[in-house]
Structure formats: C-alpha cells, structure tokens
Design an enzyme around this catalytic site. Structure first.
Site, short mmCIF file in Angstrom:
data_model
loop_
_atom_site.label_atom_id
_atom_site.label_comp_id
_atom_site.label_asym_id
_atom_site.label_seq_id
_atom_site.Cartn_x
_atom_site.Cartn_y
_atom_site.Cartn_z
N GLY A 1 0.82 -1.21 0.00
CA GLY A 1 0.00 0.00 0.00
C GLY A 1 0.85 1.26 0.00
N GLY B 1 2.66 1.21 3.60
CA GLY B 1 3.53 0.04 3.77
C GLY B 1 4.70 0.06 2.80
N SER C 1 -5.28 7.49 12.26
CA SER C 1 -5.55 8.46 11.19
C SER C 1 -6.10 9.75 11.80
CB SER C 1 -6.59 7.87 10.25
OG SER C 1 -7.15 8.89 9.45
N SER C 2 -5.85 10.86 11.11
CA SER C 2 -6.36 12.13 11.63
C SER C 2 -7.88 12.22 11.53
CB SER C 2 -5.72 13.31 10.88
OG SER C 2 -6.13 13.31 9.54
N CYS C 3 -8.50 11.36 10.71
CA CYS C 3 -9.96 11.49 10.56
C CYS C 3 -10.71 10.82 11.71
CB CYS C 3 -10.42 10.98 9.22
SG CYS C 3 -10.27 9.23 9.07
N TYR D 1 -14.83 4.03 9.26
CA TYR D 1 -13.37 3.91 9.29
C TYR D 1 -12.82 4.43 10.62
CZ TYR D 1 -8.52 4.70 7.79
OH TYR D 1 -7.15 4.70 7.68
N LYS E 1 -10.65 2.47 13.46
CA LYS E 1 -9.31 2.90 13.86
C LYS E 1 -9.25 3.23 15.36
CE LYS E 1 -6.77 2.53 10.20
NZ LYS E 1 -5.50 1.79 10.19
N PRO F 1 -1.42 9.74 11.43
CA PRO F 1 -0.96 10.55 10.30
C PRO F 1 -2.08 11.43 9.75
CG PRO F 1 -0.84 8.18 9.81
CD PRO F 1 -1.62 8.34 11.06
N THR F 2 -1.69 12.58 9.24
CA THR F 2 -2.62 13.43 8.54
C THR F 2 -2.85 12.85 7.13
OG1 THR F 2 -3.05 15.73 8.02
CG2 THR F 2 -0.81 14.95 7.60
N HIS G 1 -8.27 9.54 -2.51
CA HIS G 1 -8.31 10.79 -1.77
C HIS G 1 -8.08 11.96 -2.73
CE1 HIS G 1 -7.76 8.19 1.79
NE2 HIS G 1 -8.50 9.12 2.35
P1 GDP Z 1 -11.35 13.46 3.57
O1 GDP Z 1 -10.11 14.22 3.91
O2 GDP Z 1 -11.61 12.29 4.45
O3 GDP Z 1 -12.55 14.37 3.48
O4 GDP Z 1 -11.14 12.77 2.15
P2 GDP Z 1 -10.78 13.22 0.66
O5 GDP Z 1 -9.31 13.37 0.50
O6 GDP Z 1 -11.45 12.22 -0.22
O7 GDP Z 1 -11.49 14.63 0.43
C1 GDP Z 1 -10.99 15.83 0.92
C2 GDP Z 1 -11.74 17.01 0.35
O8 GDP Z 1 -11.43 17.15 -1.03
C3 GDP Z 1 -13.28 16.89 0.42
O9 GDP Z 1 -13.78 18.18 0.72
C4 GDP Z 1 -13.64 16.51 -1.01
O10 GDP Z 1 -14.95 16.87 -1.36
C5 GDP Z 1 -12.61 17.33 -1.78
N1 GDP Z 1 -12.39 16.88 -3.17
C6 GDP Z 1 -12.38 17.70 -4.26
N2 GDP Z 1 -12.23 17.01 -5.39
C7 GDP Z 1 -12.10 15.71 -5.03
C8 GDP Z 1 -11.89 14.52 -5.78
O11 GDP Z 1 -11.81 14.49 -7.00
N3 GDP Z 1 -11.78 13.36 -5.05
C9 GDP Z 1 -11.84 13.35 -3.68
N4 GDP Z 1 -11.69 12.19 -3.03
N5 GDP Z 1 -12.07 14.46 -2.95
C10 GDP Z 1 -12.18 15.63 -3.62
#
Ligand code: GDP
Length: 309
Positions: A14, A17, A108-110, A137, A141, A164-165, A180
């Site tokens: 991953g 990893g 995870s930070s979330c 999730y 965690k 981690p952030t 993400h």
């Molecule tokens: P989070 O940090 O758990 O919310 O996860 P993400 O990294 O998937 O999303 C972070 C932010 O980026 C959120 O506000 C999403 O709506 C925004 N975002 C904008 N464009 C995208 C995209 O194409 N993919 C994803 N995953 N998020 C996006």
C-alpha cells in the site's frame, strides 16, 4: 530495532507500507518479512495466528487496512468497519500471543471529532461526534488504537499508535471513485491537459482545509518512532500546515501545467471543514517533516506519469 531484527510490515504494497519498506531497506534493515494479500488474509484469524506462530516477528508495522477517500468511505461503511476491525484484532492478538516486542499501529487524523478545536491535539480524541462521511473507518481505527492501549495496560506490551494526517506519494490510489483528493486531482488535471478539456471538476465547495504529508516523510517518522517512542498516548504526524481544497487544486493545476478552468461540483460532500494536526508533541520527540507540499506534489506527479497505468 537492530539491523537484523525480524520486522513484519503488514500492508507492504500500500501507500504507507511500501514507503515503510523503502525506508527500512534504505536504513539497512535486512530481515523484513511480508505477505501479499493472496498469501495471507489478515481478516482471517486462523491464518494470521499460523503466520505469527511460524515467523515470530519481533517488530510489527501495522499498515494493512482498507482505506479510501470521502466517496468510498461514505458508500461502503460495512466493509470499512468490518475489514479494519478484523485486521487489527487479529494482528494485535497474534502479536501478543507470539511475543512481538513492539508494534506500531497506524491510526488516522480522521478519527478525531468533526468539530474539534484546531490545530487538533491528541487529547481531543473521543471528545465529540465524528464526521459522518468516514465514521465507520474512524470507529474501526479508534478500536485499534484503544486495543493497543488496553493490551499495554493489561499485559504490559509496547504497542504504539501514530495518527498521520492526509497522505500522498508513490503507490497512492488514483482511482477517481475511491481515491483521496490529492491523487484524484493529479489524475484529473493530467488527463484534462492531455485531452485538452475546458475544465476540471473539483468536488465540494473548495473551502475545506486539509493538511498533506508526503508518505516518505511519514515512513521516516514511523521508523524513527519505532526506535524512539514508547508512550501509551497516540502521536500526531503531520506538517502543522494546511491549505484549502481550492488552493490545492490551483497548485496542482500549475504543477501539471493545465490551462483550462476549475469548476466546483457542490453536489459532492465537503466532509469535515478542517483537520489540522497539532504536531508539538511530535516535534518534541525530535522529528520534523522535510518534504514541502510543492516539491512533494512535483515528485509524485513524476512518479504518476512514469508508473500509473
Ligand atoms: P477526507 O479528507 O476524508 O474528506 O477525504 P478526501 O481526500 O477524499 O477529500 C478531501 C476534500 O477534497 C473533500 O472536501 C472533497 O470533497 C474534496 N475533493 C475535491 N475534489 C475531489 C476529488 O476528486 N476526489 C476526492 N476524493 N475528494 C475531492
């Protein structure tokens, strides 16, 4: 750890990893063991026990997990909860049963409350309701983190947790449904440039703020902490700096060299408004990140162009 210690990296293919593997190899650790998902299903207790009984690793980096971006988390909560809780339970228990000296668990930070004060201190854990889009999730965690602490207090083990952030880097997931934001935007802007599209769609309003850490920095931190951190309390790992999704999109647009427009699709969720980690305890251990966002995105974009199919 010494250079001949037997080290098991769970989840070695991953994003996290694979970065830990690169770091350990760079630092001259010679006895690293891995298993692919096909060879060992960590959600299966019997298989996990059998593996630990046979291999008896001394150190474990628990980086195996089902992960995904805002859409994947929101759509498959049962899978995120079930798979992660099973992996954590099996690996933590087998580590105890077969005498692992130290285990490092990736949180995870979330997993912090949705609306907690910023920057987020470790002590804010479990002080308020979670963000709904990644609750499953986060619950999984939190279970893993707590289990590490419970094993430490009941059995005197040395299991540490890092938080981690948002991470990015080589071997990230570039699938637009499950990735993400940073990986998704790199791909979207790259493809829009190649296909000469007029605009790129960015989810949400662009106003949420996120902090991003290059996974090679994370790997550097976790190897350092495996050797230097022995506390029961989880430790944040980040840069201490965040930017808006709009600023991120503009930066990626510039790095990719795309000349069209950015449009925000506000039918998509924003998620939590902000999650910036307080990294003062991390800095007090003597560690600080080295890769700044612009250079990290540049090198990840180079990796993407060469390796992504
Ligand atoms: P989070 O940090 O758990 O919310 O996860 P993400 O990294 O998937 O999303 C972070 C932010 O980026 C959120 O506000 C999403 O709506 C925004 N975002 C904008 N464009 C995208 C995209 O194409 N993919 C994803 N995953 N998020 C996006």
């Amino acid at each position: 750890m010494n250079k001949h210690s037997k080290i098991y990296v769970a989840g070695h293919r991953g994003l996290v990893g694979s970065a830990i593997m690169r770091k350990l190899q760079q630092e001259g650790y010679t006895n690293i063991i891995t298993r692919t998902h096909k060879e060992l299903d960590l959600t299966n207790q019997a298989q996990t026990q059998e593996f630990f009984e046979k291999e008896k690793p001394e150190y474990v980096f628990l980086a195996a997990a089902k992960v995904g971006g805002i859409h994947a988390n929101d759509t498959y909560p049962a899978d995120f909860a079930y798979i992660n809780i099973m992996i954590e339970s099996n690996v933590i228990k087998a580590s105890y049963d077969y005498g692992v000296k130290k285990l490092l668990f990736l949180g995870s930070s979330c997993i912090y409350p949705k609306l907690c004060p910023q920057p987020i201190k470790e002590e804010y854990l479990l002080t308020g309701p979670l963000e709904k889009t990644n609750e499953a999730y986060a619950i999984a965690k939190i279970a893993g983190l707590k289990m590490c602490q419970y094993f430490n207090s009941q059995y005197g083990t040395n299991y540490i947790t890092v938080m981690p952030t948002n991470l990015y880097g080589p071997n990230d997931n570039f699938d637009l449904e499950t990735s993400h934001v940073l990986a998704a935007l790199l791909r979207k802007f790259h493809e829009a440039k190649i296909d000469k599209k007029q605009y790129v769609e960015v989810w949400g309003t662009g106003t949420p703020r996120r902090e991003f850490l290059h996974v090679d920095d994370l790997a550097d931190a976790v190897v350092y902490l495996m050797n230097n951190y022995n506390e029961n309390e989880p430790l944040n790992i980040g840069t201490g700096k965040d930017i808006t999704i709009k600023e991120l999109a503009e930066l990626i647009k510039e790095i990719v060299g795309y000349e069209g427009e950015i449009k925000f699709d506000t039918t998509k969720p924003d998620g939590t408004p902000r999650k910036l980690l307080d990294v003062s305890r991390l800095h007090a251990t003597g560690w600080k990140h080295k890769i700044e966002l612009r250079e990290g995105i540049q090198s990840t974009y180079e990796w993407f162009k060469e390796n992504w199919k």
